[in-house]
Design an enzyme around this catalytic site. Structure first.
Site, PDB file in Angstrom:
ATOM      1  N   ASP A 176       0.866  -1.167   0.000  1.00 59.16           N
ATOM      2  CA  ASP A 176       0.000   0.000   0.000  1.00 59.16           C
ATOM      3  C   ASP A 176       0.909   1.225   0.000  1.00 59.16           C
ATOM      4  OD1 ASP A 176      -2.217   1.653   0.083  1.00 59.16           O
ATOM      5  OD2 ASP A 176      -3.214   0.505   1.651  1.00 59.16           O
ATOM      6  N   TRP A 177       0.362   2.364  -0.362  1.00 56.89           N
ATOM      7  CA  TRP A 177       1.200   3.544  -0.589  1.00 56.89           C
ATOM      8  C   TRP A 177       1.902   3.986   0.697  1.00 56.89           C
ATOM      9  CZ3 TRP A 177      -0.068   1.387  -4.587  1.00 56.89           C
ATOM     10  CH2 TRP A 177       0.066   1.920  -5.859  1.00 56.89           C
TER      11      TRP A 177
END
Length: 825
Positions: free
Chosen positions: A226-227
């Protein structure tokens, strides 16, 4: 399509080049290697649309589809697969070949801010729809990224919280949707979650990413973070995290090469991750079409029609005493409530986008009525933040943090909310900039106006030359912008109708805020008071039918925050009760991303739950209210009577929301309806509930193998007849009730379902199959799924609380399905 020789490409690459592939080039694209003809590919946020590479606000327009909980309520895999195909077209219109979707986490909690993105509280419903979404998307040539793997069932401290889940609950509840996406649909990518699992970040969890996903399930795609969800070099690559996102790299690149040289990471591990990335590029056609096209806003009529149809099929008719469908002929209609004139089409966070258009419920009904037949009144507000100021904002960026020196960049933004993912302007470093954003606001009435200011970093709001909000010295992160922005600061100023005023925001960024976001948001409104409430009630009294459009919005149902409870925000409950007292023909239309309490339920004639159905919201709602379309939805999440009845919001902080960095899934497998049935608690509306405008007769269920040895499949059939006068759909739900056992098992568990669309008088057979896994529980001691020998009851039902017939089956032997990975040792 010519197949690339991936191994030859890997042989031709240096270690540095292989390592370069394993982190993004920027926020949305991968790193190319031009000398070898390896292109960059682009990813885009989903899951209810394809936003493209813009920020969460503004940007190139895109189609907005129904959110996940709405698709879950459709119980229709064919529809979800069709939507997946349409989203592939949408992603391509934004130059993207990978969509960051679907979200397949379980609705463990009634107040998870991201419930709206998820399909269901039940793993079988979620797994079936996830596989359909992935299949449709990837048939269209766009890769799916199933997320968030695993244990992201709350937004509170989600980037650090440890979800402590035992192996049985993982295997029975939280992993099956991911397993189906991998083994049934062949998803191209999986995204690790932000949280820790049993103390270890999922991006560093070898048992999860390698032992389970890649080895036990045979996953051949990529695992991406995930970012900003990757925190290390050697631990992530060794665990099986292939791609660090976004770029430019923080933990890969030279650091990864150095780790290989130092013997901390095997060169073959880097090669395998690079192989997976190259395989993804090949699968999505990157080698054949290496240029990433410019983003386009393509408003397709076919997608409009699909969104409208899907929105209607997702709507759940919770209560109806016969008032619906409405006959509008000659009747005056009052559209009341905060969501009557507001088109609530999607939740908040990374799933949001800039829609082509948005149809409000009032406008949807206006299209079906004559002039002056429908009037509206809000009565109350339901916003968490002050309504967004119209904009546009003219932004001057300074290369110093104190608004001094020359303007180094000028920007124009269409909205009163601006967000930057990367640098605010080319060549402007985060630590060295400040900005002044200005818009012109013309009040429509003479009154005290309340302004609200949210920013990621210190800011000040000046209106008509006067400071209204000043958090330049007191700013602190709070509950906005993924917990990076402050809790909205408000101030009041008296303004005169028709006299324009300048609204100015002065802002500077604070370095090292999580996610590296920069944002400002300005809202303004004249608060509604008792007069507006009374006017709405009087409009209801003077009308033939009153429709109260209540609920929440993407400010409440949003990534980054959980909800404060299941009550409707503001004075909405009070308004519904008052309208119902004034008009005996009151219908309530709810738009929420999850369950709500309904203290007024016995006072109104009908209730529908419309969720966030995308850009055609008002049209889909009007179709169902008037009977142009039937309410095709069934609840995929139980609606409790009160928050205390739920599986996790029990007052134990360790169970929810967490304590000392840990949230313990103490309820185990007793999530959703499994919990209510074990505890003997009657919910407000049970799992699977949903009414129709017609009636159905069910036949007796039959089973083809009443004595089952565990090999192959058992087939269950139920004949259903539409015995009413209107077309309609019925969902046949098949639950398995186990025999008496020494193991604490749910009373029953959904193991199959089928949706039938039937014309008046038409009959059809629901055909459902079960394998040995459908009779199993997970035995952590044996690390295996175990189906005990004995007699099981197969219950055909219209909801978890409405059985329509049953048949018994004897499992003639114990069936043991051993697995490899363990998570709690």
């Amino acid at each position: 399509m010519a197949k690339r020789d991936i191994e030859a490409l890997l042989d031709a690459m240096t270690l540095e080049e292989q390592a370069s592939l394993l982190a993004g080039a920027d926020f949305w694209t991968t790193v190319p290697i031009p000398r070898l003809g390896i292109p960059s590919i682009k990813v885009s946020d989903g899951p209810n649309g394809a936003r493209g590479g813009g920020s969460l606000v503004g940007g190139v327009k895109a189609a907005s589809f129904p959110v996940g909980i709405a698709l879950g309520a459709s119980w229709n895999p064919a529809l979800v697969e069709e939507i997946g195909g349409a989203l592939a077209e949408e992603a391509r219109s934004k130059g993207a070949s990978v969509l960051l979707a679907p979200t397949v986490n379980i609705q463990r909690s009634a107040v998870n801010g991201r419930n709206f993105e998820c399909y269901s509280e039940d793993p079988h419903v979620t797994a079936t729809l996830a596989a359909a979404y992935v299949t449709g998307l990837q048939k269209g040539g766009v890769g799916a990224t199933v997320k968030h793997f695993v244990g992201n069932e709350s937004e509170i401290q989600r980037t650090t919280m440890s979800s402590d889940i035992d192996d049985r609950a993982l295997r029975e509840i939280y992993l099956p949707p991911f397993e189906a996406a991998v083994k049934t649909a062949g998803t191209f990518a999986v995204m690790s979650s932000y949280n820790r699992l049993n103390g270890t970040f999922t991006s560093e969890h070898k048992a999860l990413l390698t032992d389970l996903l890649k080895e036990e399930w045979g996953f051949s795609g990529i695992v991406m973070s995930d970012w900003f969800g990757s925190h290390s070099t050697a631990p992530t690559i060794e665990a099986g995290l292939d791609l660090e996102m976004p770029g430019p790299t923080r933990d890969r690149g030279d650091k990864l090469v150095a780790a290989v040289r130092a013997g901390e990471v095997e060169a073959e591990t880097v090669r395998d991750a690079a192989r997976r990335l190259l395989t993804l590029i090949e699968r999505v056609g990157g080698f054949e079409a290496p240029d990433i096209p410019a983003e386009e806003a393509i408003d397709k009529p076919a997608h409009r029609a699909l969104i409208r149809r899907a929105g209607a099929e997702a709507i759940v008719l919770l209560k109806n005493d016969g008032i619906l469908p409405l006959d509008l002929a000659g009747k005056t209609i009052a559209a009341i409530g905060p969501n009557a004139e507001a088109a609530q089409i999607m939740g908040g966070g990374s799933a949001q986008l800039n829609p082509h258009y948005a149809v409000s419920p009032a406008d949807g009904l206006r299209a079906l009525t004559s002039e002056n037949q429908l009037r509206s009144a809000a009565g109350v507000t339901a916003n968490r933040l002050m309504p967004l100021i119209p904009g546009p904002f003219e932004v001057d960026v300074y290369g110093r943090p104190d608004l001094s020196g020359p303007v180094v960049a000028h920007q124009s933004h269409p909205l009163g909310e601006v967000m930057w993912f990367n640098a605010v302007a080319p060549g402007v470093a985060d630590a060295d900039f400040s900005l002044r954003a200005t818009t012109r606001f013309t009040p429509s009435e003479t009154a005290e106006h309340v302004f609200g200011l949210v920013s990621i970093g210190p800011s000040r709001l000046v209106v008509d030359g006067r400071t209204v909000v000043d958090i330049s010295e007191t700013w602190a992160p709070g509950d906005n912008y993924f917990e990076c922005g402050n809790r909205e600061a408000r101030g009041t100023i008296a303004l005169e109708a028709g006299r324009p005023v300048d609204v100015v925001v002065e802002y500077r960024f604070v370095q090292a805020i999580a996610l590296n976001l920069k944002a400002i948001r300005v809202g303004v409104a004249v608060p509604l008071g008792d007069r507006a409430f009374a006017e709405a009630v009087e409009l209801a009294r003077a009308s033939d039918v009153a429709i109260v459009h209540a609920g929440r919005s993407g400010e409440w149902d949003t990534e980054g925050n959980d909800l404060p409870g299941i009550e409707l925000p503001g004075r909405q409950d009070e308004l519904i009760a008052a309208v119902a007292a004034a008009n005996p023909n009151t219908v309530v239309v709810l738009q929420t991303g999850g369950p709500v309490a309904m203290p007024w339920l016995d006072k109104v004639r009908a209730v529908i739950e419309a969720w966030y159905p995308g850009q055609e919201a008002g049209n889909a709602i009007a179709d169902v209210l008037t009977g142009t379309a039937e309410p095709g939805g069934r609840l995929a999440q139980t609606f409790p009577r009160r928050i205390e009845d739920t599986p996790v919001e029990t007052g134990d902080p360790l169970t929810y929301p967490g304590r000392d960095g840990h949230v313990a899934y103490r309820e185990g497998v007793f999530v959703g309806y499994r919990h209510y049935e074990k505890a003997g608690i009657e919910p407000l509306f049970p799992f699977g509930h949903g009414l129709s405008y017609t009636t159905f007769d069910w036949g007796v269920p039959t089973v083809d193998r009443p004595a089952f040895d565990g090999d192959g499949l058992v087939t269950v059939r139920v004949r259903v007849t539409n015995s009413g006068l209107r077309p309609g759909s019925e969902v046949v739900q098949l639950y398995v009730a186990p025999p008496a056992s020494g193991v604490d098992r749910p009373v029953q568990e959904l193991r199959a379902f089928a949706k039938l669309h039937l014309a008046p008088g038409e009959s059809a057979e629901a055909t459902m199959t079960l394998a040995a896994r459908a009779f199993s529980y997970f035995d952590a001691a044996r690390n295996a799924f175990v189906a005990e020998k004995g007699r099981y009851r197969l219950i055909a039902a219209a909801s978890s609380a409405m059985p329509r017939g049953s048949v018994d089956i004897d499992l003639t032997r114990e069936v043991v399905e051993a697995v490899r990975a363990r998570f709690v040792r």
